[in-house]
Enzyme design. Structure first.
Site, PDB file in Angstrom:
ATOM      1  N   LYS A  11      82.194  32.565  70.633  1.00  0.00           N
ATOM      2  CA  LYS A  11      83.457  33.246  70.972  1.00  0.00           C
ATOM      3  C   LYS A  11      84.452  32.187  71.414  1.00  0.00           C
ATOM      4  O   LYS A  11      84.121  31.350  72.259  1.00  0.00           O
ATOM      5  CB  LYS A  11      83.186  34.246  72.099  1.00  0.00           C
ATOM      6  CG  LYS A  11      84.414  34.842  72.750  1.00  0.00           C
ATOM      7  CD  LYS A  11      84.324  34.849  74.276  1.00  0.00           C
ATOM      8  CE  LYS A  11      84.495  33.479  74.850  1.00  0.00           C
ATOM      9  NZ  LYS A  11      84.664  33.435  76.329  1.00  0.00           N
ATOM     10  N   ASP A 121      82.428  39.523  79.193  1.00  0.00           N
ATOM     11  CA  ASP A 121      82.658  39.035  77.830  1.00  0.00           C
ATOM     12  C   ASP A 121      81.822  39.758  76.777  1.00  0.00           C
ATOM     13  O   ASP A 121      81.975  39.493  75.591  1.00  0.00           O
ATOM     14  CB  ASP A 121      82.299  37.541  77.758  1.00  0.00           C
ATOM     15  CG  ASP A 121      83.524  36.659  77.948  1.00  0.00           C
ATOM     16  OD1 ASP A 121      84.648  37.190  77.964  1.00  0.00           O
ATOM     17  OD2 ASP A 121      83.339  35.432  78.051  1.00  0.00           O
TER      18      ASP A 121
HETATM   19  O1  C5P Z   1      81.096  39.183  83.955  1.00  0.00           O
HETATM   20  P1  C5P Z   1      80.561  37.802  83.816  1.00  0.00           P
HETATM   21  O2  C5P Z   1      79.193  37.642  84.416  1.00  0.00           O
HETATM   22  O3  C5P Z   1      80.646  37.265  82.439  1.00  0.00           O
HETATM   23  O4  C5P Z   1      81.537  36.858  84.660  1.00  0.00           O
HETATM   24  C1  C5P Z   1      81.129  35.683  85.292  1.00  0.00           C
HETATM   25  C2  C5P Z   1      82.020  35.415  86.479  1.00  0.00           C
HETATM   26  O5  C5P Z   1      83.332  35.077  86.041  1.00  0.00           O
HETATM   27  C3  C5P Z   1      82.218  36.579  87.408  1.00  0.00           C
HETATM   28  O6  C5P Z   1      81.219  36.622  88.388  1.00  0.00           O
HETATM   29  C4  C5P Z   1      83.569  36.298  88.016  1.00  0.00           C
HETATM   30  O7  C5P Z   1      83.457  35.348  89.050  1.00  0.00           O
HETATM   31  C5  C5P Z   1      84.321  35.619  86.889  1.00  0.00           C
HETATM   32  N1  C5P Z   1      85.175  36.538  86.128  1.00  0.00           N
HETATM   33  C6  C5P Z   1      86.366  36.987  86.695  1.00  0.00           C
HETATM   34  N2  C5P Z   1      87.171  37.827  85.990  1.00  0.00           N
HETATM   35  C7  C5P Z   1      86.844  38.209  84.733  1.00  0.00           C
HETATM   36  C8  C5P Z   1      85.644  37.748  84.141  1.00  0.00           C
HETATM   37  C9  C5P Z   1      84.828  36.916  84.869  1.00  0.00           C
HETATM   38  O8  C5P Z   1      86.685  36.644  87.827  1.00  0.00           O
HETATM   39  N3  C5P Z   1      87.667  39.016  84.056  1.00  0.00           N
END
Ligand code: C5P
Length: 268
Positions: A11, A121
């Site tokens: 991605k 994601d």
């Molecule tokens: O959701 P995911 O585990 O992929 O995201 C990893 C980290 O990235 C989250 O814990 C958060 O700290 C940050 N994040 C964020 N805002 C988003 C996506 C991710 O702050 N839209």
């Protein structure tokens, strides 16, 4: 019965604007996401007990239990599988490796409603086409006119932790993307892309200063930018030959970096 094979493409965020932050800490994004013909390969087979084997150049350090998003995707889909993952994409690299692996499992079993719970994601990775991604990641629309791109991906072998990069971002409220070009013209898209940003590039560079060198290595690209929270950067080129030539030079100068040329997946 032979195991089912699935592809989990890289991605790439061609743009990533951070437009706000929710009370729970998650950030609001406005991002143009595309996928490449470069990625992980998966083999899935129904089994009596869950099993995951990870092979390939980036297998090292990838969990083979329920910490792995693929495993959690299988659980969410309500299936017990014997899975093999050929890990071709570096982890912690801003190109959605684990999310794309999980999305490939969910897609195969039609369990698309479970995507959001597995990570911000994962929903965009369910549909590997050019998409505009908003909200914290789940508000998606297909970018119909986005052309295909010849590109080079470069990762310097430094893992970047996404939460740390978001933490290092000083301004959380930045302008959203401009309206997407209503044309398939690559040169108009390049002009437009040049005016957009990845707001995480500066904070990621604080965490991993080598990103400056990665971007510099892509100097011959029509556009070079970081993807996601880094450290992988992409360069866009006019042809597969140009992309391949640039990849060869970068690889020669940085034999320990991950450097691959490829093409994005089409919107139709
Ligand atoms: O959701 P995911 O585990 O992929 O995201 C990893 C980290 O990235 C989250 O814990 C958060 O700290 C940050 N994040 C964020 N805002 C988003 C996506 C991710 O702050 N839209």
């Amino acid at each position: 019965m032979k195991p089912t094979e699935a592809f989990a493409p890289a991605k790439i965020n061609l743009t990533l604007h951070v437009t706000g932050q929710r009370d729970d800490g998650y950030h609001l994004l406005d991002s143009l996401v595309v996928f490449a013909d470069i990625g992980d390969r998966l083999w899935l087979e129904p089994a009596d007990t869950m099993h995951l084997e990870v092979t390939g150049p980036y297998a090292r350090g990838v969990p083979t239990d329920n910490r792995n998003l693929m495993w959690r995707a299988a659980v969410a889909a309500g299936v017990t599988l014997c899975m093999r993952l050929e890990k071709n994409l570096p982890s912690g690299a801003g190109i959605g490796g684990g999310s794309s692996d999980a999305a490939a499992v969910l897609r195969h079993f039609g369990a698309v409603d479970d995507a959001e719970a597995l990570g911000a994601d994962v929903p965009v990775c369910l549909n590997p086409l050019p998409q505009r991604m908003r909200g914290i990641g789940a508000e998606l629309s297909v970018a119909q006119t986005c052309p295909q791109w010849d590109m080079v991906l470069v990762n310097p072998g430094v893992e970047v932790l996404t939460p740390q990069v978001f933490q290092a971002l000083t301004s959380k409220e930045n302008t959203p993307m401009d309206a997407l070009p209503d044309t398939p013209s690559r040169s108009l898209w390049l002009d437009w892309l040049a005016l957009q940003r990845n707001d995480l590039e500066a904070p990621a560079t604080l965490c991993a200063p080598v990103i400056v060198s990665v971007l510099h290595s892509l100097i011959d690209a029509r556009l070079a930018r970081m993807s996601g929270s880094g450290a992988t950067c992409f360069g866009l080129f006019d042809s597969p030959a140009d992309a391949q030539a640039a990849a060869t030079v970068i690889k020669a100068n940085h034999p320990d970096w991950w450097v691959v040329a490829g093409r994005t997946l089409a919107s139709k």
